[in-house]
Design an enzyme around this catalytic site. Sequence first.
Site, PDB file in Angstrom:
ATOM      1  N   SER A 182      22.811  85.489   7.354  1.00  7.78           N
ATOM      2  CA  SER A 182      22.627  84.048   7.437  1.00  7.78           C
ATOM      3  C   SER A 182      21.393  83.662   6.639  1.00  7.78           C
ATOM      4  CB  SER A 182      22.430  83.613   8.886  1.00  7.78           C
ATOM      5  OG  SER A 182      21.128  83.945   9.332  1.00  7.78           O
ATOM      6  N   ASP A 183      21.337  82.393   6.219  1.00  9.14           N
ATOM      7  CA  ASP A 183      20.070  81.848   5.764  1.00  9.14           C
ATOM      8  C   ASP A 183      19.157  81.773   6.988  1.00  9.14           C
ATOM      9  OD1 ASP A 183      18.113  80.695   4.167  1.00  9.14           O
ATOM     10  OD2 ASP A 183      19.498  79.327   3.183  1.00  9.14           O
ATOM     11  N   CYS A 184      17.876  81.546   6.773  1.00 14.61           N
ATOM     12  CA  CYS A 184      16.911  81.616   7.892  1.00 14.61           C
ATOM     13  C   CYS A 184      16.700  80.231   8.516  1.00 14.61           C
ATOM     14  CB  CYS A 184      15.570  82.121   7.393  1.00 14.61           C
ATOM     15  SG  CYS A 184      15.618  83.629   6.413  1.00 14.61           S
ATOM     16  N   ALA A 218      20.026  80.124  10.058  1.00 16.84           N
ATOM     17  CA  ALA A 218      21.218  79.292  10.038  1.00 16.84           C
ATOM     18  C   ALA A 218      22.109  79.490  11.254  1.00 16.84           C
ATOM     19  CB  ALA A 218      22.017  79.568   8.759  1.00 16.84           C
TER      20      ALA A 218
END
Length: 894
Positions: A286-288, A290
């Site tokens: 995931s993006d941070c 997300a």
Amino acid sequence: MNPKNNELNRRKFLSTVTTATGFLALGLGSGASVAFADDMQFPRTSGKRLGISDEAYQKAWKRAEALVDQMTLEEKISQLGAQATTIDRLNVPGYNYYTGEALHGLLRDAPVTSFPVPLAMAASWNPELFRKIYSVVSNEARAYDNRDKNGLSYYSPITLNLHRDPRWGRCDEAPGEDPCLAATLGVQVVRGMQGDNPDYLKTTACSKHFVCNNTDDDRMAISAPVDARSLWEYYTRAECGMVLEGDVFSVMGAYNAVNGIPCCASRFLLTDLLRHRWGFRGYVTSDCDAIDNIYDPHHYAASLPIASAMAVSAGCDLNCGGTLQANLKAAVDEELISEEEISLSVVRVMTVRYLLGLFDSADSVTYTKIPFDVVDSDAHRDLALEAARQSLVLLKNDSQFLPLDKSAIKKIAVIGPLGSICQLGGYSGSPIARVSPYEGIANQLGVEVYSPNVSVSKKVARSENIRLQSSSEGEMNIGFIENDSWAEFPKMDFDGKTEFLARVSAYGDGGRIEVHLDQLDGPLACTLTVPHTGDWQKWTDVTAALTGVSGEHSIFMRFLGGGGYILNVERFQLNPVSPPAANPGQPQVVFAQGCSATGAKDDKMYHEAVEAAQGADVVVLVCGVTEEVDREGVDRKELGLSGAQEELVQAVYAANPKTVLVISSNNTVAVEWEQEHLPAILCAICAGQAQGTAIAEVLFGDYNPGGKLPCTWYRSVEQLPPAHDYDIHKGRTYMYFEGEPLYPFGHGLSYTSFSLGQLQVASSTLGPGDKVSISATVTNTGNRAGAEVVQLYITPPPSPVKRPIKQLAGFQRVELQPNEQKVVTFELPYTDPALWYWDEEVRQFVCQTGVAKILVGNSSANISLTGELTLQAANFAPTGPEMLETVAVKSSVS
């Protein structure tokens, strides 16, 4: 709840939400899952393996399976965050899956090599250069890991959310607006980062942000409304190339949702598309953070355990952050997800750790032998200079104003807020070797550079917590400064100095800076008070009087304030400044800032710049946009020069029409007035540590520019659709834009001239299973050696839907001596994406039969050669790898 007694338990319900809804929203229909098998032991491959072999992959997978089988549920969960914890009983060390960024060099303190940002690099149109650059980046990454054991997994290097709208804050991270160009370059990025060893990865590259993350102000909460044709024909195409041909081993799920489904909770995107359709072999992160955003602000899940279960069930294996580690156990207890699903994610991430060689002896992994002395080596610096050269684009050159004649220059004025700054761009490390345009021009003329400012990058030592980072004003700053931390700087002469000035910012209450001499507890020279400025990157000058200080002293700054992160510092100087006198017989190089990059007009700076221009033989204006205007988390609203820069440009030109504009910027800029009036304009998008040297070489003719624009430059926002309109067919990019751009996609001038001729299309028809050879002759008709980029475009046959005006299908950068001629050859297969479109009714790609146009030129707006090709009917419908396996350009030069 007992699953055996319920027809649809909670876990199955969540799976239904993230699967069927996603299919319907993206034009596949819920029944499309029938086309994809769920019982594969290993993901389906594209048939091309230029990195890790299938044998090595399966061996690593089986080792990972055997290890995960020995883990408890809690131990499995502990491995699914950016910081995976140690499992002592199984001899599994902790691991950092977020080693850092490597967008255009490692994001770290010196020593490091910093290259142009991807948008600038893409102007080279040189895939081989990309491979070389990222091979160097990965060598430096391995060298640091070999020394420090800091990790090998990078949340980069480039961003595949393309430059479809110049208002997006992260345009500098993308290799342009075209999916063919981006995919071709992106594949070489992955090969450079991951290496070519069939048994081991050099590092883990990451393809991001999957998918449709094209606005930044609202990226964590927005749902991108995407039609099926735009998704298949544009937004996923470069990512597909990274998987199918690049074999990238990490993909990052985006913050945003697509048609209502958060990307990190979309089984359609992360499993059906990535793994089943494209054969992705790595892990999804995931993006941070997300996964947390699935719960809030998306409100797609009613709790964090539900959000965590949704993400892992959809195919998101790793969390940049701690949400999965904190909530997956509760998700299992609540029967939202099975342990088997968690195990699969752990196997995926552990497989990559095995492929990095982290569980094998160092002797068996060749990359462990890369020595630290490769970091910032002469060879790496040379490549950074060559990359900077190839990134420059000559936009205008009336009456051969450029190159400048060194022998005729007695005084040259470098003017503008970016003139004395080596603007590196976002996610930049702190290279030792950095050259600003002012320094580069002075060096070319053999003149010693004078600057009153001391960049904080010149620090000698610092507290452990303090980090160098890229400043929004294009410089570097020291950040993460906490109470009672410190930094040491080289000696300065205090004779005659009455004031200490520092450029600072503070999001909170601010703090104080004590300036001590010669040692941390040495005599106190002065104390500066740092106020709340409004943001970490909202800069202001603070001053303090100097009394009774003389002689040379080292400078120690002690930072004092409240708890946590208190302030940032960018640069400082001792006043009054006293420029040295020019040496007799040497040309004079003067610098005047003129204005700040974003601030209002400053009458004193403004008049100093005009005065400098009036007395100069030639003026080099260096202007552009910095991270103060657009960056990660910040989209811009207008496209022109920010602050008082345009007024400065007009005043300087009025004072001296012998003015060339150098656009030192992190994004495209609408310079319509400048294009109409100034004789020459050079584009230098964040060109890396050697940008000043490369700019000077081009200005004085020691290097012939050959760069081409990788994106359209628009005249104003009025030429653009709304930023949140994701329908690519509504006037976006050169493919659908029907207006007159400021500069077209593919544009770029040279100091020599080229001609194209002798178009040869090997066959008049193209049918299923076939490919056609297309060739043309390119000749250097001028008197200088130079590079031309030959570009192949396709205009498809008339179709029942809107198709591109033209679409890039191949390109080749060709180096030619004067009067030299080469034949450039492209192979156009029947499956080339330029020939196909997504039919929303039948939900598959179709090829429209009829006559397609073959267009060859040196920009999208300058077509020299045209031909025709009749497309025959297809007896198959390519929907997976067989459709897009040709995303990389296949061309040759003879």
